[in-house]
Motif scaffolding. Structure first.
Motif, PDB file in Angstrom:
ATOM      1  N   GLY A 264      50.559  34.813  48.403  1.00 11.09           N
ATOM      2  CA  GLY A 264      49.192  34.864  47.598  1.00 11.09           C
ATOM      3  C   GLY A 264      49.335  35.359  46.270  1.00 11.09           C
TER       4      GLY A 264
ATOM      5  N   TYR B  86      46.919  37.012  42.649  1.00  8.70           N
ATOM      6  CA  TYR B  86      45.360  37.337  41.935  1.00  8.70           C
ATOM      7  C   TYR B  86      45.782  37.693  40.824  1.00  8.70           C
TER       8      TYR B  86
ATOM      9  N   ASP C 230      32.921  37.412  52.986  1.00  9.48           N
ATOM     10  CA  ASP C 230      33.710  37.868  51.710  1.00  9.48           C
ATOM     11  C   ASP C 230      33.704  39.152  51.375  1.00  9.48           C
TER      12      ASP C 230
ATOM     13  N   ASP D  54      37.383  40.298  51.386  1.00  9.18           N
ATOM     14  CA  ASP D  54      38.193  40.463  50.131  1.00  9.18           C
ATOM     15  C   ASP D  54      37.822  41.747  49.488  1.00  9.18           C
TER      16      ASP D  54
ATOM     17  N   GLY E 226      42.076  38.942  52.520  1.00  9.11           N
ATOM     18  CA  GLY E 226      41.881  37.734  52.059  1.00  9.11           C
ATOM     19  C   GLY E 226      42.750  37.519  50.915  1.00  9.11           C
TER      20      GLY E 226
ATOM     21  N   ALA F 155      45.783  33.881  52.170  1.00  8.83           N
ATOM     22  CA  ALA F 155      45.191  32.831  52.825  1.00  8.83           C
ATOM     23  C   ALA F 155      44.996  32.757  54.382  1.00  8.83           C
TER      24      ALA F 155
ATOM     25  N   ARG G  50      43.356  35.463  56.021  1.00  5.18           N
ATOM     26  CA  ARG G  50      41.895  35.289  55.973  1.00  5.18           C
ATOM     27  C   ARG G  50      41.341  34.388  56.894  1.00  5.18           C
ATOM     28  N   GLU G  51      41.812  33.220  56.883  1.00  6.22           N
ATOM     29  CA  GLU G  51      41.683  32.303  57.914  1.00  6.22           C
ATOM     30  C   GLU G  51      41.601  32.705  59.558  1.00  6.22           C
TER      31      GLU G  51
END
Length: 508
Positions: free
Chosen positions: A338, A340, A475, A479, A485, A488, A491-492
């Motif tokens: 991931g 950010y 969220d 998150d 989050g 990915a 998160r799923e």
């Protein structure tokens, strides 16, 4: 009043404001600085409303390196005052304000073929100066040990992923690390609420002026006017959207998320010099959940400021290249789980590169009567908040007590000795402190387990967030109250549990 934030309390606070209740201080922005301002003002006995167009920690405050810096970089730029301020605020976070959210982190700076002898000596001198700052700030060696030189064999044993060829040794130093920057913001908001501040996320300030603002509840579309004796703009990189008297030069800092196993089970921080630069580094920072955050970049941002900045492929490639300069087995793009990006609210400083702009903060009482607090770093949020409230009290002649936040612990905080005795899993204690027992006790048995084999977060944490931390959506849960989050796939996998928790919380 308890340090709990709930939807019911939010609605009640909005109703009271709609009835015409005036307050001493209106804070716009609920990142770490805005939440810090709300706590500082409320703990002085002032009535406070703090609003944000989105959620707690929605903006820059959840995108940091999660470090509590001691200010070494500022020393390299000759900013001794800023460096000392950072070291002093680090001391407060580690020992008083949030021992449960922070920990000492060893940091290894290797000497390799990409560094010269004079660079190694300069880095060692800087780290020794950092030790002096630590001593001046009152932080003992029991909390943060001093710097020492390691030989090549010892450095390689600490970080097996290092390339042995060309490795001449390393400097081992210590800094502070947050378990999660967003959790710090949530703790500040809850502490402010415990001092009767009205904390109102999802309330947008659409018309800001010296006597208050028009506030729009983004959940319902309803509007109301909030009358305030002082207005503090703490929206960080978005501050100039609310007042023309603030000039900023935002920069983007990107991190990538890696598996600690891919880096040989990395448990110590790794500091990698950027080739060709004197004071820039990339950090690989191990987390307590089996992940490593590696960053960061420093790229100027032109044009409109996005609500959620996106990391670029160029940023990701840069970070991988710098890390690979010291690794035995090079990282590939497919190793990135991931990424950010966050935006720094740097004060405009001519044509300097954003990497060279000072990280000092400023409080601006502009001609329109709005007090803006900008610049700074996450580590120094408390001092930024104090300076902003001091300005508001002086300029608006508010009847307030002295600043109390130097000695005001956040919910769950305790001495490290007491935290070690809390009868709960260490991972929960590192995020909730003494409240870790309550997090588990208030959840049914099926929610006390980790959400998945690679996801240590439990359903109990999500339920606590929904009941006490004003998490209203999936969220919010995945998150910001937790950081599931960031990956990915995680998160799923967590979505069904998050939805179950919100339904459970709604039933009471």
């Amino acid at each position: 009043m308890k340090a709990s934030l709930t939807g019911t309390r939010r609605d009640r606070d909005l109703d009271e404001l709609g009835a015409g209740t005036a307050v001493d201080v209106l804070v716009v922005g609920l990142g770490v600085t805005g939440a810090g301002v709300a706590l500082d003002a409320a703990s002085r006995g002032l009535s406070v409303v703090a609003v944000d167009a989105h959620d707690l920690a929605y903006g820059t405050s959840r995108w940091s390196s999660k470090l509590v810096h001691g200010g070494l970089r500022y020393l390299a730029h000759g900013e001794v005052g800023v460096a000392y301020e950072s070291a002093a605020e680090r001391h407060l976070l580690l020992t008083r304000t949030a021992p449960h959210l922070t920990r000492p982190l060893p940091m290894l700076l290797p000497s390799t073929d990409f560094t010269t002898g004079w660079q190694d000596r300069a880095a060692a001198a800087g780290l020794r100066a950092g030790d002096l700052l630590r001593t001046c700030a009152g932080t003992s060696r029991r909390t943060l040990p001093g710097t020492r030189r390691l030989g090549a064999a010892e450095a390689g044993a600490m970080v097996p992923a290092l390339r042995r060829s060309g490795l001449r040794g390393a400097q081992l130093s210590w800094d502070g690390q947050l378990c999660d920057d967003a959790r710090l913001v949530v703790g500040l908001a809850r502490a402010a609420a415990a001092h009767s501040a009205r904390i109102l996320p999802r309330c947008r300030a659409v018309d800001l002026h010296r006597d208050g603002a028009t506030i729009e509840d983004t959940r319902t579309g309803g509007r109301l006017h909030v009358s305030a004796r002082a207005v503090v703009n703490a929206t960080g990189v978005w501050a100039s959207d609310l007042t023309p008297h603030v000039r900023l030069r935002p920069s983007r800092g990107t991190h990538i998320v890696l598996s600690a196993a891919r880096l040989g089970g990395l448990w110590t921080g790794l500091t990698v010099p950027v080739p060709g630069e004197f004071t820039r580094y990339v950090f690989a920072l191990p987390q307590t959940d089996g992940l490593v955050y590696a960053g960061l970049t420093d790229e100027a941002v032109e044009g409109p400021v996005p609500d959620v900045p996106e990391p670029t492929e160029a940023d990701i490639a840069f970070l991988l290249d710098v890390l690979n300069s010291v690794l035995d087995a090079p990282l590939r793009r497919s190793d990135v789980l991931g990424a950010y990006a966050g935006l720094r609210p740097l004060l405009a400083d001519g044509d300097s590169r954003t990497a060279d702009i000072s990280r000092r903060h400023a409080v601006i009482d502009d001609p329109d009567g709005i007090i803006s607090v900008v610049g700074g770093k996450l580590t120094t949020y408390r001092r930024m908040a104090q300076d902003a409230v001091d300005t508001a009290v002086r300029a608006r002649r508010l009847a307030a007590g002295p600043c109390r936040t130097r000695r005001l612990p956040l919910p769950g905080a305790a001495s490290r000795a007491r935290l070690a005795r809390v009868p709960a899993p260490r991972r929960l204690v590192q995020r909730y402190g003494t409240e870790a027992v309550d997090v588990l006790a208030q959840a049914p048995a099926d929610l006390r387990r980790p959400i998945g084999p690679d996801i240590p977060v439990t359903g109990a944490e999500l339920l606590w967030a929904a009941r006490h931390e004003l998490a209203l959506t999936v969220d919010d849960l995945l998150d910001r109250r937790t950081r599931v989050g960031l990956v990915a796939a995680h998160r799923e996998a967590a979505l069904p549990v998050a939805r179950e928790v919100l339904a459970l919380a709604a039933r009471g």
